[in-house]
Motif scaffolding. Structure first.
Motif, PDB file in Angstrom:
ATOM      1  N   ARG A  15       0.830  -1.207   0.000  1.00 61.23           N
ATOM      2  CA  ARG A  15       0.000   0.000   0.000  1.00 61.23           C
ATOM      3  C   ARG A  15       0.862   1.255   0.000  1.00 61.23           C
ATOM      4  O   ARG A  15       1.792   1.392   0.790  1.00 61.23           O
ATOM      5  CB  ARG A  15      -0.903   0.002   1.231  1.00 61.23           C
ATOM      6  CG  ARG A  15      -1.888   1.146   1.291  1.00 61.23           C
ATOM      7  CD  ARG A  15      -2.789   1.004   2.496  1.00 61.23           C
ATOM      8  NE  ARG A  15      -3.797   2.030   2.534  1.00 61.23           N
ATOM      9  CZ  ARG A  15      -4.756   2.100   3.462  1.00 61.23           C
ATOM     10  NH1 ARG A  15      -4.821   1.165   4.407  1.00 61.23           N
ATOM     11  NH2 ARG A  15      -5.639   3.070   3.435  1.00 61.23           N
ATOM     12  N   GLN A  34      -0.384   6.627  -3.386  1.00 59.66           N
ATOM     13  CA  GLN A  34      -0.946   6.728  -4.736  1.00 59.66           C
ATOM     14  C   GLN A  34      -1.706   5.475  -5.151  1.00 59.66           C
ATOM     15  O   GLN A  34      -2.221   5.406  -6.269  1.00 59.66           O
ATOM     16  CB  GLN A  34       0.181   7.000  -5.739  1.00 59.66           C
ATOM     17  CG  GLN A  34       0.877   8.334  -5.540  1.00 59.66           C
ATOM     18  CD  GLN A  34       2.096   8.447  -6.438  1.00 59.66           C
ATOM     19  OE1 GLN A  34       3.023   7.652  -6.374  1.00 59.66           O
ATOM     20  NE2 GLN A  34       2.068   9.446  -7.306  1.00 59.66           N
ATOM     21  N   GLY A  35      -1.782   4.498  -4.288  1.00 65.89           N
ATOM     22  CA  GLY A  35      -2.425   3.241  -4.624  1.00 65.89           C
ATOM     23  C   GLY A  35      -1.549   2.070  -4.239  1.00 65.89           C
ATOM     24  O   GLY A  35      -0.679   2.188  -3.371  1.00 65.89           O
ATOM     25  N   TYR A  36      -1.755   0.942  -4.897  1.00 69.33           N
ATOM     26  CA  TYR A  36      -1.058  -0.286  -4.535  1.00 69.33           C
ATOM     27  C   TYR A  36      -0.083  -0.717  -5.630  1.00 69.33           C
ATOM     28  O   TYR A  36      -0.386  -0.632  -6.827  1.00 69.33           O
ATOM     29  CB  TYR A  36      -2.051  -1.429  -4.306  1.00 69.33           C
ATOM     30  CG  TYR A  36      -2.778  -1.358  -2.993  1.00 69.33           C
ATOM     31  CD1 TYR A  36      -2.349  -2.088  -1.888  1.00 69.33           C
ATOM     32  CD2 TYR A  36      -3.918  -0.567  -2.854  1.00 69.33           C
ATOM     33  CE1 TYR A  36      -3.027  -2.039  -0.686  1.00 69.33           C
ATOM     34  CE2 TYR A  36      -4.604  -0.507  -1.648  1.00 69.33           C
ATOM     35  CZ  TYR A  36      -4.145  -1.247  -0.572  1.00 69.33           C
ATOM     36  OH  TYR A  36      -4.820  -1.180   0.627  1.00 69.33           O
ATOM     37  N   VAL A  45      -3.918   1.125 -15.559  1.00 72.58           N
ATOM     38  CA  VAL A  45      -2.949   0.596 -14.595  1.00 72.58           C
ATOM     39  C   VAL A  45      -1.629   0.336 -15.316  1.00 72.58           C
ATOM     40  O   VAL A  45      -1.600  -0.146 -16.451  1.00 72.58           O
ATOM     41  CB  VAL A  45      -3.467  -0.708 -13.952  1.00 72.58           C
ATOM     42  CG1 VAL A  45      -2.407  -1.315 -13.036  1.00 72.58           C
ATOM     43  CG2 VAL A  45      -4.746  -0.437 -13.173  1.00 72.58           C
ATOM     44  N   HIS A  49      -2.018   0.737  -8.695  1.00 73.15           N
ATOM     45  CA  HIS A  49      -1.225   1.704  -9.455  1.00 73.15           C
ATOM     46  C   HIS A  49      -0.226   0.983 -10.358  1.00 73.15           C
ATOM     47  O   HIS A  49      -0.118   1.287 -11.544  1.00 73.15           O
ATOM     48  CB  HIS A  49      -0.493   2.651  -8.501  1.00 73.15           C
ATOM     49  CG  HIS A  49       0.214   3.780  -9.193  1.00 73.15           C
ATOM     50  ND1 HIS A  49      -0.469   4.791  -9.833  1.00 73.15           N
ATOM     51  CD2 HIS A  49       1.535   4.053  -9.359  1.00 73.15           C
ATOM     52  CE1 HIS A  49       0.405   5.648 -10.357  1.00 73.15           C
ATOM     53  NE2 HIS A  49       1.630   5.213 -10.088  1.00 73.15           N
ATOM     54  N   ASP A  62      -7.121  -0.016  -5.229  1.00 75.74           N
ATOM     55  CA  ASP A  62      -6.694   1.007  -6.185  1.00 75.74           C
ATOM     56  C   ASP A  62      -5.285   0.641  -6.650  1.00 75.74           C
ATOM     57  O   ASP A  62      -4.287   1.051  -6.064  1.00 75.74           O
ATOM     58  CB  ASP A  62      -6.710   2.380  -5.510  1.00 75.74           C
ATOM     59  CG  ASP A  62      -6.278   3.494  -6.456  1.00 75.74           C
ATOM     60  OD1 ASP A  62      -6.236   3.253  -7.679  1.00 75.74           O
ATOM     61  OD2 ASP A  62      -5.964   4.598  -5.964  1.00 75.74           O
TER      62      ASP A  62
END
Length: 258
Positions: free
Chosen positions: A152, A155-157, A218, A180, A178
């Motif tokens: 995590r 900006q996301g995962y 993504v 990334h 989310d």
């Protein structure tokens, strides 16, 4: 947060290292041959190793790292490096590597009171708190018990699938995250579809089907390509009709995100 690619190949050859990622300075995600490119000082700063599965290309450097840093960590009074893995993976490491035949048992060296290695079991769905980062254990579908990981960030995962074939459980979980960065394996070309299926890996035609479950936009990086398959796999990936940009992961690449 930074993730450095130490190795991303499905086998060894000149310029190729097997799977390993360095999260910041203290956490390894898998421990393939790429770990050997770290300096001794960098090795000594590693506190945790998260292992996706028991296959040699993902675990070989656990043994060598323990040997390299044992005296340094002991002199500094530091505790053991903790290896986090599925119970079945830990059992495989104990039985087949740290058994006194293939390699000494570094969970008892230099002493049982102060070993250089420790094992900590996890299960799919667990969220590990390691060196200030949250790492979720994801399902994988391979020939041995296996997992992937989601780290995590603001900006996301960052998601690493681990070695896996088609994996509906993964996409079900990723639908709630989310994502990334996605690091996903494609070991073989399409001519080896049957081999990919038998060995629990993906080829480009299968990857295309898998990515249909992923949100557009993504950043997708392909890993674990066999050295002899790279030209074929990259050509076949370039022909895929997917909603994401695909790039081959590169050794030495650093992914930075909050």
């Amino acid at each position: 947060m930074s993730i450095r690619v130490l190795g991303c190949s499905g086998a060894i050859a000149a310029g190729c290292r097997t799977t390993a990622f360095l999260l910041d300075e203290g956490v390894l995600i898998d421990a393939g041959t790429g770990v050997g490119d770290l300096t001794l000082g960098q090795l000594a700063r590693i506190e945790h190793i998260c292992i996706s599965h028991s296959h040699l290309d993902h675990v070989v450097s656990i043994a060598l790292l323990a040997d390299a840093v044992m005296n340094i960590r002991g002199a500094a009074g530091r505790g053991p490096v903790t290896v986090h893995a599925l119970p079945a993976t830990i059992a495989a490491l104990r039985d087949h590597i740290f058994n006194g035949i293939i390699w000494p048992d570094f969970t008892r060296l230099p002493s049982t009171e102060q070993p250089v290695l420790d094992f900590a079991p996890f299960e799919v769905g667990d969220r590990l708190q390691l060196c200030g980062r949250e790492i979720e254990v994801l399902p994988a579908a391979h020939t041995v018990p296996a997992v992937g990981f989601a780290i995590r960030g603001k900006q996301g995962y960052w998601v690493f699938t681990g070695d896996t074939g088609p994996n509906p459980a993964l996409w079900k979980r990723l639908a709630g995250l989310d994502v990334h960065f996605l690091v996903i394996e494609t070991a073989f070309g399409n001519d080896d579809l049957e081999l990919a299926q038998v060995s629990g890996h993906l080829c480009p035609s299968q990857l295309q089907i898998e990515l249909a479950s992923l949100a557009p936009g993504v950043l997708v990086y392909v890993t674990h390509i066999k050295p002899g398959e790279r030209t074929t796999v990259m050509a076949e990936l370039a022909e895929l009709a997917v909603d994401q940009r695909l790039d081959a992961l590169q050794i030495g690449q650093v992914m930075n995100f909050g």
